[in-house]
Design a protein around this motif. Structure first.
Motif, PDB file in Angstrom:
ATOM      1  N   LYS A 400       0.809  -1.221   0.000  1.00 37.28           N
ATOM      2  CA  LYS A 400       0.000   0.000   0.000  1.00 37.28           C
ATOM      3  C   LYS A 400       0.843   1.271   0.000  1.00 37.28           C
ATOM      4  N   PRO A 401       1.941   1.336   0.779  1.00 37.29           N
ATOM      5  CA  PRO A 401       2.754   2.563   0.724  1.00 37.29           C
ATOM      6  C   PRO A 401       3.346   2.810  -0.657  1.00 37.29           C
ATOM      7  N   VAL A 402       3.715   1.727  -1.359  1.00 38.89           N
ATOM      8  CA  VAL A 402       4.271   1.873  -2.701  1.00 38.89           C
ATOM      9  C   VAL A 402       3.193   2.358  -3.657  1.00 38.89           C
ATOM     10  N   ALA A 403       1.988   1.777  -3.547  1.00 35.09           N
ATOM     11  CA  ALA A 403       0.885   2.221  -4.394  1.00 35.09           C
ATOM     12  C   ALA A 403       0.586   3.695  -4.152  1.00 35.09           C
ATOM     13  N   SER A 404       0.599   4.124  -2.904  1.00 36.34           N
ATOM     14  CA  SER A 404       0.326   5.531  -2.584  1.00 36.34           C
ATOM     15  C   SER A 404       1.397   6.443  -3.178  1.00 36.34           C
ATOM     16  N   TYR A 405       2.648   5.998  -3.118  1.00 35.35           N
ATOM     17  CA  TYR A 405       3.736   6.800  -3.672  1.00 35.35           C
ATOM     18  C   TYR A 405       3.545   7.016  -5.175  1.00 35.35           C
ATOM     19  N   TYR A 406       3.266   5.921  -5.892  1.00 33.01           N
ATOM     20  CA  TYR A 406       3.114   6.032  -7.337  1.00 33.01           C
ATOM     21  C   TYR A 406       1.864   6.823  -7.713  1.00 33.01           C
ATOM     22  N   ARG A 407       0.827   6.738  -6.892  1.00 31.67           N
ATOM     23  CA  ARG A 407      -0.372   7.525  -7.175  1.00 31.67           C
ATOM     24  C   ARG A 407      -0.047   9.009  -7.113  1.00 31.67           C
ATOM     25  N   ARG A 408       0.696   9.417  -6.094  1.00 27.21           N
ATOM     26  CA  ARG A 408       1.083  10.827  -5.974  1.00 27.21           C
ATOM     27  C   ARG A 408       1.993  11.235  -7.126  1.00 27.21           C
ATOM     28  N   ARG A 409       2.933  10.377  -7.451  1.00 26.66           N
ATOM     29  CA  ARG A 409       3.866  10.684  -8.541  1.00 26.66           C
ATOM     30  C   ARG A 409       3.126  10.789  -9.877  1.00 26.66           C
ATOM     31  N   ASN A 410       2.180   9.876 -10.121  1.00 21.42           N
ATOM     32  CA  ASN A 410       1.435   9.904 -11.377  1.00 21.42           C
ATOM     33  C   ASN A 410       0.617  11.180 -11.489  1.00 21.42           C
ATOM     34  N   ARG A 411      -0.008  11.588 -10.375  1.00 27.21           N
ATOM     35  CA  ARG A 411      -0.830  12.801 -10.389  1.00 27.21           C
ATOM     36  C   ARG A 411       0.026  14.026 -10.712  1.00 27.21           C
ATOM     37  N   ALA A 412       1.198  14.074 -10.128  1.00 28.47           N
ATOM     38  CA  ALA A 412       2.086  15.209 -10.375  1.00 28.47           C
ATOM     39  C   ALA A 412       2.560  15.232 -11.828  1.00 28.47           C
ATOM     40  N   GLU A 413       2.889  14.073 -12.370  1.00 31.65           N
ATOM     41  CA  GLU A 413       3.362  14.022 -13.761  1.00 31.65           C
ATOM     42  C   GLU A 413       2.240  14.347 -14.745  1.00 31.65           C
ATOM     43  N   ARG A 414       1.034  13.933 -14.429  1.00 31.55           N
ATOM     44  CA  ARG A 414      -0.073  14.217 -15.327  1.00 31.55           C
ATOM     45  C   ARG A 414      -0.398  15.702 -15.346  1.00 31.55           C
ATOM     46  N   SER A 415      -0.168  16.383 -14.244  1.00 34.97           N
ATOM     47  CA  SER A 415      -0.449  17.822 -14.180  1.00 34.97           C
ATOM     48  C   SER A 415       0.522  18.636 -15.016  1.00 34.97           C
ATOM     49  N   GLU A 416       1.631  18.027 -15.434  1.00 33.71           N
ATOM     50  CA  GLU A 416       2.617  18.747 -16.241  1.00 33.71           C
ATOM     51  C   GLU A 416       2.191  18.889 -17.696  1.00 33.71           C
TER      52      GLU A 416
END
Length: 921
Positions: A400-416
Motif C-alpha cells: 500500500k505505501p508503494v501504491a500511494s507513492y506512485y499515485r502521488r507521482r502519477n498525479r504530479a506528472e499528469r499535471s505537467e
C-alpha cells in the motif's frame, strides 16, 4: 442443447439453403465423444512413446500443466480435422505455378485410408508424414490456400503446440514421436466428425459444437502410469469460460433485428445495382465475443444472399448460391474477436470453409477473427487523458505505501501536461503500457529515497513513462518494454482502433462498425476476490468512465462496448442475462446505451435456452442515433412469439430505474389501473441487514430444545431467529420447519442474548430488531410478509425488516406490501433481478417505493383480513382468508373490475392457492 424446432425468419431474407440446422442432441453427444476419444488416443500415445521422455518430465515437474497439455492435444485434433474436411471438399491445394494460377492437390487421404489397413503399429512414419504436411501448410509462400505472405495461420502456428512439435525445432530440439496405432486410433475416432461436418445436418457448426462440449471435460494425466483420461465437470467447465452454444433461432433473431434494418437502409439509399452491390459490401459486422463464429457465419450467409440478388439484378439473372458472393462478403464485411485462441481459430476455419476457395489464405481469415480480450484495451480518448490514479491501487501482493507513492507521482506528472507524439509506429506499445499500468507489481521503486526500505531496480508505469514511450521507446529500459509486452500477451490486451484501423480511421461521425452482434460470456461480477479479476475490472471501469463497474455481469460491459464500437445509424443486438433489465449495478450501462441509441426490439426468454446454464436471458436491439420516440417490438420464447409492441420514449426510459416493465408481459404479469395515496416509504422505514450481522451470530446460537422453557421470559432471553425459508405470506414456520444458518441445520434456533451482551458485538442490533415489524422474504413468486406484532423474532439475512413509524400503521403497511397490486408492480419493475426469471427480489429501498392504497376504508378492511390470516397461522389453514384479503386489497387500490379478476387470478396461481402451498420461486 435440447433440440428445438427451427423456424424460418419472418423478416428480411429467407434462411439460406445451406444454413445450419439444429443438430439432434444425440448426434451432438456422439460427435463430441468422438473428438474426446481422439484426444485421449493422442494423449496416451504421446505419453507412452519411449522417445518422449522430455514431455513426461515436463508434465511431472508441472512445467506443462494438464490443461495446457489438453489444449495442445486439441490443436492437433483440429489440425487433423481441418485436413480431412478440406480434403473431402477439394480445398487442400497448393500453387503449381509461381503466379498461383494453377493449383495441385496436397495428398492427405493416406492417413484415412491407412486407418482401415494394417500399417506397422509401432512405427511412427504416419506421424512423421503428418508433420511434413503440417510443415508445408505452415510455411509462407508454399501453400497459399492456408497461409498469407509472411506468416502462417494460427491453426498451423507451432507456438500453439510447443511441447508437441511434429518436426524438430529450428534450434535443434527433438520432435515428439507417436506410434502409427495411436495416430490411427485418433483418425478413426474423428471420422464421424468429418462425416457430420461435410454432411447435411449442420455443416461446419459441428466444429464449434464439439469444442464447446470439450470444455465440459477436465484432463486427468498420470505421468507414472503414462495415461491420459477425462473427468466430466459438466456445464461448469463451459461456465468458467462463458461458452454456450447459441441456438440457431436466437442467431436468426439477432440478424433479423440488427443486420436486416441496416441492409434495408443501405439498399434504399442506392440508386443502381452497382451502387447496391457497393452498399452491401460496405456493411461492416462485428462479433466481439465471436467464439466459434455462429453469428459471423449467419451474417455472411445473409449478406451473401442480398449480394447474389443484387448481382443477379445487374447481370440479368444467374444461379443463386454463388460461392463468390460468400467470399466477397467474408473478405469485406466481417470482423470478430475472441479471447480463446482455439475458438477464434475454429471461427476462422469455418469462414474459410464457407468461402470454399483454395486460393484464399487461411491466415487472412485469422485477421478477420482475432484473438484478444475485447474488454481490455486502450482507446484514443483514455490515452489522451493519461493514466488514471486508480491504476495505482494495491492488489494481491502489492504494498500500500508503494501504491500511494506512485499515485502521488502519477498525479504530479499528469499535471505537467502532454507532449505531441512525433512517430506513431509504436502506438501499440503505448496502448499496452497504459493497460499494463493497472497490472504492474507495486512492490518497490528505482528511487531508493522514495520509500524507506523499498530500494530496487523496478519502477512502475506512470504518466511520465507513458510520455517517454510516446516520444521514443528507446528511452525506456529494455526490461520495462519486455515486461509490458509480457503483460500484454498474458492478458491479451486488444486495442480496437489499432487492430481494425480500416474501421476506426475516420472521424467519429463515420467511425465504427455498422452492426455489432453476439452472445458474450456471462461471468457474474466484474469485481471478484481474485487480484486478476480486480485488475480487469479496474481497466474496464477506467475505459468506460466508471460506467461498467461494481457487481454487474460482465456481459453488460460487452453491451456498452458494442454501443461504443457502432457508428451512428448502426445497430447493436446482444444476448444478455435478464439481470440487465433490473439489476442496480447495470443501471449505468442501461443509461449510457440509451444516451447513444434507441431501444427498438426486446426478446425475453421465459425458459432456459442454454443447456447447463441456469440464467434466463434477453436480447435488446439498439439503433444508434435512432429516433427518441417510437415503437418497441417485443417477442418471447425460443420461437420468438410476439407479445405486443409498445410505444416508448427513450429519454424517459433512460431515467427509469429499470427496464423490467418492458419484459413483464412475457411473464403474464397483468396490466391494470390502480390508485395510490403515496408510497410505503411515506409511512415506514426498511432495512436489509448485511453479512456482518449474519456472521456475527457465530457462537451465539442455541437450539430451543436445549433451554429451560419453564421461565416466562424465554423469548426475551433467547429470541428466535428466522430465515427466509421460514417466512411465507401471513405465516412463520419457526420450529415447524428446519432452518439453515452458518452452514448448519437447526430445528428451532435462538440467540443467547446474555452471551451476546458479554462477548459479542450485535447486542444493539438485536435490540433494534426486537420491535413490532413486518418481515419481508425475498426471491419469492408473490411478496411474502409476516407481521411480527409482538416483536419477538430476529430476522436473518436476506430478510428485510420494515418498521412503520407509527404502530397504528403496522397492518396497513403490511397490506400495501402483500397485496397482489404490490406483487405485480414489483415484478414489472424489477423482473430479472432475482435468481429466476419470475422471482420477486426487492431491496429495502425498492420495497419502500411500492404504493399504498387510496381507499382508506377498504384498506382497513384488508388489514383486518390480513390480521385474521396471521391469527390462524397453521399448516392446515384453508386459503379462504388469504383470498378475501387479496380481493379486499385490490379494492383498496381502486383497481377497475375488469382488471381486478385477472390480477387476482394471476396472484392466486403464483401463490399456489388451491393446493394450500405457497410455492417458492
Amino acid at each position: 442443447m435440447t433440440p428445438r424446432r427451427r423456424t424460418r425468419s419472418d423478416k428480411g431474407c429467407p434462411i439460406a439453403p445451406h444454413a445450419d440446422r439444429a443438430t439432434p442432441e444425440s448426434a451432438t453427444r456422439e460427435i463430441s465423444a468422438a473428438l474426446a476419444d481422439a484426444v485421449v488416443a493422442l494423449g496416451n500415445g504421446f505419453l507412452t512413446h519411449p522417445h518422449n521422455a522430455a514431455l513426461r518430465a515436463s508434465l511431472r515437474a508441472c512445467e506443462l500443466s494438464d490443461r495446457a497439455y489438453r489444449d495442445q492435444l486439441a490443436w492437433i485434433a483440429y489440425r487433423l480435422l481441418f485436413v480431412f474436411i478440406a480434403d473431402d471438399r477439394g480445398l487442400l491445394c497448393q500453387p503449381d505455378a509461381e503466379d498461383g494460377t494453377q493449383l495441385r492437390p496436397i495428398p492427405a487421404r493416406c492417413l484415412r485410408s491407412l486407418a482401415a489397413g494394417e500399417p506397422d503399429p509401432d512405427a511412427s512414419d504416419l506421424w512423421d508424414g503428418f508433420g511434413r504436411l503440417a510443415s508445408v501448410l505452415a510455411t509462407p509462400d508454399r501453400a497459399s490456400d492456408v497461409t498469407s505472405r509472411g506468416e502462417p495461420s494460427r491453426l498451423w502456428d507451432g507456438a500453439s503446440t510447443p511441447d508437441l512439435p511434429g518436426q524438430p525445432h529450428p534450434g535443434g530440439g527433438r520432435a515428439v514421436r507417436l506410434r502409427n496405432n495411436d495416430l490411427l486410433r485418433a483418425v478413426r475416432a474423428l471420422e464421424p466428425v468429418v462425416s457430420q461436418a461435410n454432411g447435411q445436418i449442420n455443416g461446419t457448426a459441428v466444429l464449434g459444437l464439439i469444442y464447446e462440449r470439450l470444455l465440459e471435460l477436465e484432463p486427468v494425466v498420470d505421468v507414472d502410469a503414462c495415461s491420459f483420461a477425462w473427468r466430466s465437470v459438466g456445464a461448469s467447465g463451459r461456465r468458467v469460460r462463458g461458452s454456450f452454444y447459441t441456438p440457431p433461432e436466437l442467431v436468426e433473431h439477432v440478424l433479423d433485428t440488427a443486420l436486416e434494418p441496416v441492409v434495408a437502409d443501405r439498399l434504399s439509399a442506392a440508386a443502381s445495382p452497382t451502387e447496391r452491390e457497393r452498399a452491401i459490401l460496405g456493411i461492416t459486422v462485428c462479433d466481439p465475443a465471436a467464439g466459434a463464429g455462429h453469428f459471423l457465419i449467419g451474417a455472411a450467409r445473409r449478406l451473401a444472399t442480398h449480394l447474389e440478388r443484387t448481382r443477379s439484378e445487374r447481370d440479368g439473372g444467374g444461379a443463386p448460391g454463388s460461392p463468390a458472393a460468400v467470399r466477397d462478403v467474408i473478405a469485406n464485411c466481417l470482423f470478430g474477436v475472441d479471447i480463446d485462441p482455439i475458438a477464434a481459430t475454429i471461427g476462422a476455419v469455418r469462414l474459410w470453409l464457407e468461402a470454399a476457395d483454395p486460393r484464399t489464405p487461411l491466415a487472412s481469415l485469422d485477421h478477420r477473427v482475432r484473438v484478444g480480450d475485447a474488454l481490455l484495451g486502450a482507446t484514443p480518448e483514455v490515452l489522451a487523458r493519461g493514466i488514471p490514479d486508480d491504476a495505482f491501487t494495491a492488489r494481491g501482493g502489492d504494498a500500500k505505501p508503494v501504491a500511494s507513492y506512485y499515485r502521488r507521482r502519477n498525479r504530479a506528472e499528469r499535471s505537467e501536461g502532454r507532449h505531441a507524439v512525433a512517430d506513431g509506429s509504436h502506438t501499440k506499445l503505448v496502448a499496452d503500457a497504459w493497460c499494463a499500468a493497472f497490472a504492474w507489481r507495486l512492490h518497490d521503486t528505482d528511487r531508493p529515497d522514495a520509500i524507506e526500505g523499498s530500494p530496487g531496480a523496478w519502477d512502475a508505469i506512470t504518466e511520465g513513462t507513458l510520455r517517454a514511450l510516446e516520444r521514443d521507446p528507446e528511452t525506456i529500459p529494455a526490461w520495462m518494454r519486455d515486461e509490458i509486452e509480457r503483460i500484454a500477451s498474458d492478458r491479451q490486451f486488444f486495442h480496437w482502433h489499432l487492430e481494425f484501423p480500416e474501421v476506426f480511421a475516420g472521424p467519429d461521425s463515420e467511425s465504427g462498425f455498422d452492426v455489432v452482434i453476439g452472445n458474450p460470456p456471462f461471468l457474474n461480477q466484474l469485481e471478484s476476490a481474485t487480484a486478476t479479476a480486480r485488475i480487469s475490472a479496474a481497466i474496464i471501469a477506467a475505459t468506460t468512465g466508471g460506467i461498467a463497474k461494481g457487481y454487474a455481469d460482465q456481459s453488460s460491459a460487452f453491451l456498452l462496448l458494442a454501443a461504443r464500437l457502432t457508428r451512428p445509424g448502426g445497430r447493436v443486438a446482444m444476448i444478455q442475462p435478464q439481470s440487465l433489465l433490473a439489476a442496480k449495478d447495470a443501471r449505468p450501462v442501461r443509461t449510457a446505451v440509451l444516451e447513444r441509441g434507441a431501444l427498438t426490439h426486446l426478446w425475453i426468454a421465459t425458459e432456459q435456452v442454454f443447456e447447463g446454464a441456469s440464467v434466463f436471458t434477453c436480447a435488446p436491439t439498439i439503433h444508434l442515433g435512432g429516433p427518441r420516440r417510437g415503437a418497441l417490438a417485443r417477442t418471447s420464447t425460443i420461437e420468438r412469439k410476439p407479445i405486443g409492441g409498445v410505444e416508448i420514449d427513450c429519454d424517459a426510459l433512460r431515467k427509469e430505474e429499470t427496464w423490467a416493465h418492458l419484459a413483464a408481459a412475457a411473464f403474464g404479469v397483468p396490466e391494470f389501473e390502480h390508485h395510490a395515496a403515496g408510497t410505503v416509504g411515506d409511512l415506514a422505514d426498511a432495512t436489509a441487514d448485511f453479512r456482518d450481522q449474519y456472521y456475527g451470530l457465530e457462537g451465539f446460537l442455541v437450539e430451543s430444545d436445549a433451554l429451560d422453557h419453564h421461565t416466562d421470559d424465554v423469548d426475551a432471553r433467547y429470541p428466535p431467529i428466522v430465515t427466509t425459508g421460514l417466512i411465507d405470506l401471513a405465516r412463520c414456520d419457526w420450529s415447524r420447519r428446519p432452518a439453515r444458518l452458518l452452514k448448519r441445520g437447526w430445528d428451532a434456533p435462538r440467540i443467547d442474548r446474555a452471551r451476546m451482551r458479554a462477548e459479542g458485538a450485535l447486542s444493539e442490533w438485536i435490540d433494534r430488531r426486537l420491535v413490532p415489524k413486518i418481515i419481508l422474504a425475498t426471491q419469492t413468486k408473490v411478496i411474502e410478509v409476516y407481521v411480527d406484532e409482538p416483536g419477538r423474532l430476529v430476522p436473518s439475512l436476506p430478510l428485510i425488516t420494515v418498521q412503520p413509524r407509527s404502530r397504528a400503521d403496522l397492518w396497513r403497511v403490511a397490506v400495501a406490501l402483500a397485496s397482489p397490486v404490490g406483487a405485480a408492480l414489483a415484478l414489472r419493475r424489477y423482473a430479472g433481478a432475482g435468481l429466476t426469471a419470475q422471482a420477486i427480489k426487492l431491496s429495502a429501498k425498492q420495497a419502500l417505493a411500492l404504493p399504498i392504497p387510496a381507499n382508506a376504508s377498504a384498506w382497513d378492511a384488508a388489514a383486518d383480513l390480513l390480521r385474521r390470516a396471521h391469527a390462524t397461522d397453521r399448516p392446515e389453514h384453508p386459503p379462504e382468508v388469504l383470498e378475501s384479503f387479496a380481493r379486499a386489497s385490490i379494492d383498496a387500490f381502486g383497481v377497475p373490475r375488469a382488471d381486478a379478476g385477472p390480477l387476482f387470478d394471476w396472484w392466486a396461481a403464483r401463490l399456489g392457492i388451491g393446493d394450500n402451498a405457497a410455492t417458492r420461486a
